[in-house]
Design an enzyme around this catalytic site. Structure first.
Site, PDB file in Angstrom:
ATOM      1  CE1 TYR A  48      31.846   9.207  -7.451  1.00  0.00           C
ATOM      2  CE2 TYR A  48      29.821   9.466  -6.222  1.00  0.00           C
ATOM      3  CZ  TYR A  48      31.165   9.702  -6.374  1.00  0.00           C
ATOM      4  OH  TYR A  48      31.823  10.426  -5.410  1.00  0.00           O
ATOM      5  CB  SER A 136      34.439  17.912  -4.521  1.00  0.00           C
ATOM      6  OG  SER A 136      34.901  16.734  -3.917  1.00  0.00           O
ATOM      7  CD  GLN A 156      31.597  14.908  -1.587  1.00  0.00           C
ATOM      8  OE1 GLN A 156      31.963  13.823  -2.052  1.00  0.00           O
ATOM      9  NE2 GLN A 156      30.375  15.376  -1.774  1.00  0.00           N
ATOM     10  N   PRO A 184      34.318   8.543   4.900  1.00  0.00           N
ATOM     11  CG  PRO A 184      32.066   8.549   5.551  1.00  0.00           C
ATOM     12  CD  PRO A 184      32.945   8.637   4.333  1.00  0.00           C
ATOM     13  N   GLY A 228      26.237  -0.802   1.181  1.00  0.00           N
ATOM     14  CA  GLY A 228      25.405  -1.547   0.232  1.00  0.00           C
ATOM     15  C   GLY A 228      24.331  -2.351   0.941  1.00  0.00           C
TER      16      GLY A 228
HETATM   17  N1  LIG Z   1      34.355  13.887  -3.908  1.00  0.00           N
HETATM   18  C1  LIG Z   1      35.186  12.876  -4.112  1.00  0.00           C
HETATM   19  O1  LIG Z   1      36.228  13.009  -4.773  1.00  0.00           O
HETATM   20  C2  LIG Z   1      34.861  11.542  -3.502  1.00  0.00           C
HETATM   21  C3  LIG Z   1      35.847  10.537  -3.449  1.00  0.00           C
HETATM   22  C4  LIG Z   1      35.515   9.329  -2.852  1.00  0.00           C
HETATM   23  C5  LIG Z   1      34.241   9.127  -2.329  1.00  0.00           C
HETATM   24  N2  LIG Z   1      33.285  10.101  -2.414  1.00  0.00           N
HETATM   25  C6  LIG Z   1      31.907   9.911  -1.863  1.00  0.00           C
HETATM   26  O2  LIG Z   1      32.010   9.468  -0.514  1.00  0.00           O
HETATM   27  C7  LIG Z   1      31.253   8.271  -0.362  1.00  0.00           C
HETATM   28  C8  LIG Z   1      31.834   7.412   0.746  1.00  0.00           C
HETATM   29  O3  LIG Z   1      33.185   7.100   0.540  1.00  0.00           O
HETATM   30  P1  LIG Z   1      33.712   5.632   0.175  1.00  0.00           P
HETATM   31  O4  LIG Z   1      32.608   4.877  -0.482  1.00  0.00           O
HETATM   32  O5  LIG Z   1      34.978   5.806  -0.568  1.00  0.00           O
HETATM   33  O6  LIG Z   1      34.128   4.994   1.568  1.00  0.00           O
HETATM   34  P2  LIG Z   1      33.477   4.802   3.028  1.00  0.00           P
HETATM   35  O7  LIG Z   1      32.092   5.320   3.081  1.00  0.00           O
HETATM   36  O8  LIG Z   1      34.477   5.296   4.011  1.00  0.00           O
HETATM   37  O9  LIG Z   1      33.476   3.220   3.174  1.00  0.00           O
HETATM   38  C9  LIG Z   1      32.623   2.382   2.452  1.00  0.00           C
HETATM   39  C10 LIG Z   1      32.951   0.938   2.859  1.00  0.00           C
HETATM   40  O10 LIG Z   1      32.629   0.772   4.259  1.00  0.00           O
HETATM   41  C11 LIG Z   1      31.767  -0.348   4.401  1.00  0.00           C
HETATM   42  N3  LIG Z   1      30.815  -0.080   5.472  1.00  0.00           N
HETATM   43  C12 LIG Z   1      29.808   0.831   5.485  1.00  0.00           C
HETATM   44  N4  LIG Z   1      29.142   0.790   6.652  1.00  0.00           N
HETATM   45  C13 LIG Z   1      29.734  -0.195   7.397  1.00  0.00           C
HETATM   46  C14 LIG Z   1      29.480  -0.724   8.676  1.00  0.00           C
HETATM   47  N5  LIG Z   1      28.503  -0.260   9.444  1.00  0.00           N
HETATM   48  N6  LIG Z   1      30.285  -1.742   9.133  1.00  0.00           N
HETATM   49  C15 LIG Z   1      31.295  -2.218   8.366  1.00  0.00           C
HETATM   50  N7  LIG Z   1      31.576  -1.740   7.127  1.00  0.00           N
HETATM   51  C16 LIG Z   1      30.803  -0.745   6.646  1.00  0.00           C
HETATM   52  C17 LIG Z   1      31.056  -0.498   3.067  1.00  0.00           C
HETATM   53  O11 LIG Z   1      30.651  -1.850   2.912  1.00  0.00           O
HETATM   54  P3  LIG Z   1      29.249  -2.289   2.236  1.00  0.00           P
HETATM   55  O12 LIG Z   1      29.129  -1.515   0.955  1.00  0.00           O
HETATM   56  O13 LIG Z   1      29.415  -3.748   2.078  1.00  0.00           O
HETATM   57  O14 LIG Z   1      28.143  -1.936   3.175  1.00  0.00           O
HETATM   58  C18 LIG Z   1      32.148  -0.091   2.082  1.00  0.00           C
HETATM   59  O15 LIG Z   1      33.013  -1.180   1.821  1.00  0.00           O
HETATM   60  C19 LIG Z   1      31.318   7.646  -1.756  1.00  0.00           C
HETATM   61  O16 LIG Z   1      30.353   6.620  -1.931  1.00  0.00           O
HETATM   62  C20 LIG Z   1      31.083   8.860  -2.606  1.00  0.00           C
HETATM   63  O17 LIG Z   1      29.701   9.214  -2.623  1.00  0.00           O
HETATM   64  C21 LIG Z   1      33.595  11.321  -2.968  1.00  0.00           C
END
Ligand SMILES: NC(=O)c1ccc[n+]([C@@H]2O[C@H](COP(=O)([O-])OP(=O)(O)OC[C@H]3O[C@@H](n4cnc5c(N)ncnc54)[C@H](OP(=O)(O)O)[C@@H]3O)[C@@H](O)[C@H]2O)c1
Length: 259
Positions: A48, A136, A156, A184, A228
């Site tokens: 990241y 993960s 993870q 999630p 964000g």
């Molecule tokens: N281990 C792995 O291979 C792997 C892969 C992918 C992700 N990850 C981890 O998992 C974390 C989360 O996954 P992700 O970032 O892919 O997706 P996510 O958490 O499912 O979704 C993030 C999106 O949802 C929006 N959001 C958040 N809260 C909200 C709310 N209350 N209402 C409406 N929209 C909302 C965010 O917008 P805003 O930003 O505008 O608030 C962003 O666009 C990552 O940041 C990372 O740390 C790990």
């Protein structure tokens, strides 16, 4: 936001903060806002390119380091004798938080490289670089193999209402491991799901809150939504003041099982 998952003598804050794509000054502001709101479980990775920013936010909060649970991850191309330790040491320097709480192998490589990386993670524990280790995106056979070489604390994986993790959850529960649920909120897709919109209305909560609560009510599962804006960070943190009924929990589980 004091709910935590207890695994052995460890206590992991149930709700974490995903930081993928949080970068630079605005990213640091988001992580600082999150810490002020009460988030203490922070998920980053070498991939990241924001470990330094996450570490800055932690130090600038003035909070005791021991309050935080910081996870970072090593990318599979670094599962070599030459790269692995220097990369972990780079994470330690960038985070500048003294130690890592949970150090993960970000994705599996081939079995030989995974084995080597597990042995090196054991060394990281002995050197005091990290308190806990894990993986993960490992499937059950890879996870079983990793557990023969190191004390795996966590897997993870991608988990949200559209991803069926029944088998992995069973394995996690049988072995008292942590499952961290990434993506999630299905990157925001949940908010447009009419079945979830209707169910959230019943609890007078947003869809994100409903879905995050669904995770919190599952044993040993910790969701790490990325957000964000302060509005989303705050909204996502307000999930400890209501309970989803068993029947509604099943309705959400069934969204994945139907596919
Ligand atoms: N281990 C792995 O291979 C792997 C892969 C992918 C992700 N990850 C981890 O998992 C974390 C989360 O996954 P992700 O970032 O892919 O997706 P996510 O958490 O499912 O979704 C993030 C999106 O949802 C929006 N959001 C958040 N809260 C909200 C709310 N209350 N209402 C409406 N929209 C909302 C965010 O917008 P805003 O930003 O505008 O608030 C962003 O666009 C990552 O940041 C990372 O740390 C790990």
């Amino acid at each position: 936001m004091d709910n935590s998952i207890e695994i052995g003598k460890e206590k992991v804050p149930a709700l974490g903060l995903g930081t993928y794509q949080l970068m630079g000054k605005s990213g640091e502001q988001s992580v600082s806002d999150a810490i002020r709101i009460g988030y203490r479980h922070l998920d980053t990775a070498q991939y990241y390119r924001n470990e330094e920013m996450v570490g800055n936010a932690v130090r600038q909060s003035g909070k005791d380091r021991k309050e935080f649970f910081i996870t970072t991850k090593i990318w599979p191309t670094d599962f070599t004798k030459r790269s692995f330790m220097p990369k972990v040491e780079q994470s330690l320097r960038e985070l500048n938080a003294g130690y890592i709480d949970l150090l993960l192998l970000h994705w599996p490589a081939d079995d030989n490289a995974n084995d080597l990386a597990c042995d090196l993670l054991n060394e990281c524990i002995h050197k005091g670089y990290t308190r806990l280790v894990g993986v993960s995106n490992f499937g059950i056979p890879q996870l079983k193999r990793a557990r023969q070489r190191m004390p795996v604390f966590c897997n993870q994986v991608e988990y949200n209402p559209y991803v069926d993790q029944t088998e992995m959850l069973e394995y996690i529960h049988d072995n008292n491991l942590l499952m961290t649920a990434y993506t999630p909120l299905a990157r925001g897709r949940v908010n447009k799901d009419s079945a979830l919109v209707e169910l959230a209305g019943k609890y007078e909560k947003s869809v994100s809150q409903l879905v995050l609560r669904w995770f919190i009510q599952q044993k040993n599962v910790s969701p790490i939504p990325k957000a964000g804006s302060e509005k989303h960070l705050l909204e996502n943190s307000q999930v400890f003041d209501f309970i989803i009924t068993d029947s509604d929990m099943h309705t959400i589980f069934n969204l994945a099982i139907k596919k």
